[in-house]
Design a protein around this motif. Sequence first.
Motif: not given
Lengths: 166, 166
Positions: A53-57
Motif C-alpha cells: 500500500d505504501y509503495y503503490r498508494e
Amino acid sequence: MLRLICTNLCSKNVYLKVLRYDIRNFSSSEHPSKIGALNHVAVAVNNLQKAVDYYREALGATVSEPQKLPEHGVTVVFVRLGNTNIELLEPLGSSSPISKFLETNKSGGLHHICLEVENINSAMQRAKSYGIRCLTEEPRIGAHGKPVVFLHPKDCNGVLTELEQK
Amino acid sequence: MLRLICTNLCSKNVYLKVLRYDIRNFSSSEHPSKIGALNHVAVAVNNLQKAVDYYREALGATVSEPQKLPEHGVTVVFVRLGNTNIELLEPLGSSSPISKFLETNKSGGLHHICLEVENINSAMQRAKSYGIRCLTEEPRIGAHGKPVVFLHPKDCNGVLTELEQK
C-alpha cells in the motif's frame, strides 16, 4: 589481468598480440567476475500488504502480485522502479531466514543488495582472493532460479551482498 | 484521475477532449508525484578507502573519485553499476549526519535509498496525504544540487527514503 600481462612482457609484438586477445576475451564490460547492474534492493517487512500500500498508494509505484516461495521462506513482491526493483520480503514459515532480522529491526528495513555478474564462479573466486568470505562454499539456486551467493556483510562494509549470475 | 473523468462525462466529444488533456498532462509515466528510477543506494562507511578498494578490487566495479561535501557533512564516492549507483558516505566533520548511524552500525551498512520524482512538491503532497511524515516541511537542496526530501523511516517499513526531483 591486463596489468600483469603488460608488466611481464618485453616484446612489443607479443605485447600487442596478448593485448588484443585480452581485450577480445575480457573487455572491462564483459569480464566474468566484474559486477554489473543492481538487480534489486531487498527490504524485509512485517506486513506485506501495508508495504505494498505504501509503495503503490503513497509513492505511486507499480507493484507486482505477491509470490510465495516456500523453499526460500519468504513471500515476495517486486516494486518496479524502471531501472531496478525493490524486493519486499515477508517471512513465510517458521524458519524464514529474515525472521531474525525482523526481531532486531521491528519496523523492517533494508536487508540486502543484489548485484549481477556474468559468471558466479569467477566472481566468487575474485572476491575470495581479496579476503571476502562467501556464506556458502558453492553457488546455490536463488529465488529467481539463477545461481547466487551471499557475501559476508562484515567484509562488505556492513552490507549483506548477494551476487547473482545473469 | 482518468477514471474519475471517464465515469462522470457522458458526451463523447467532451470525453475525448478531456482524455487527450489527461494523457498529455498526467500520463502514468510522467505523473509528477509518481516515483521513477532508483537514483542511488547509500552505504555509510567508516573507512572510505577500504570501501573503495572492496568495490573496485574485490568486485571489479568502476568507482568515482572522492568528493568532499562539507555542507552535507560527508565525503562521497559513487560506485557506478550501469543502471544506478551505490553512494558511499564517510563522515566529514564533527556534526556529520551519518556519525550516529555508524555508532550503532560499527561495520557500516545500508543507510538510505533515493527515488526520483518529476516534482518534489507533488510527491510530498501525495505521501503526506497517505500519512507519511516528511522530515522537513519544505524540500531542501541535496548533495546533487537538486530539491530533495527525506521520509520518516518508521512510515516507510524501516527504510530511510529520500525523494529527489529529477
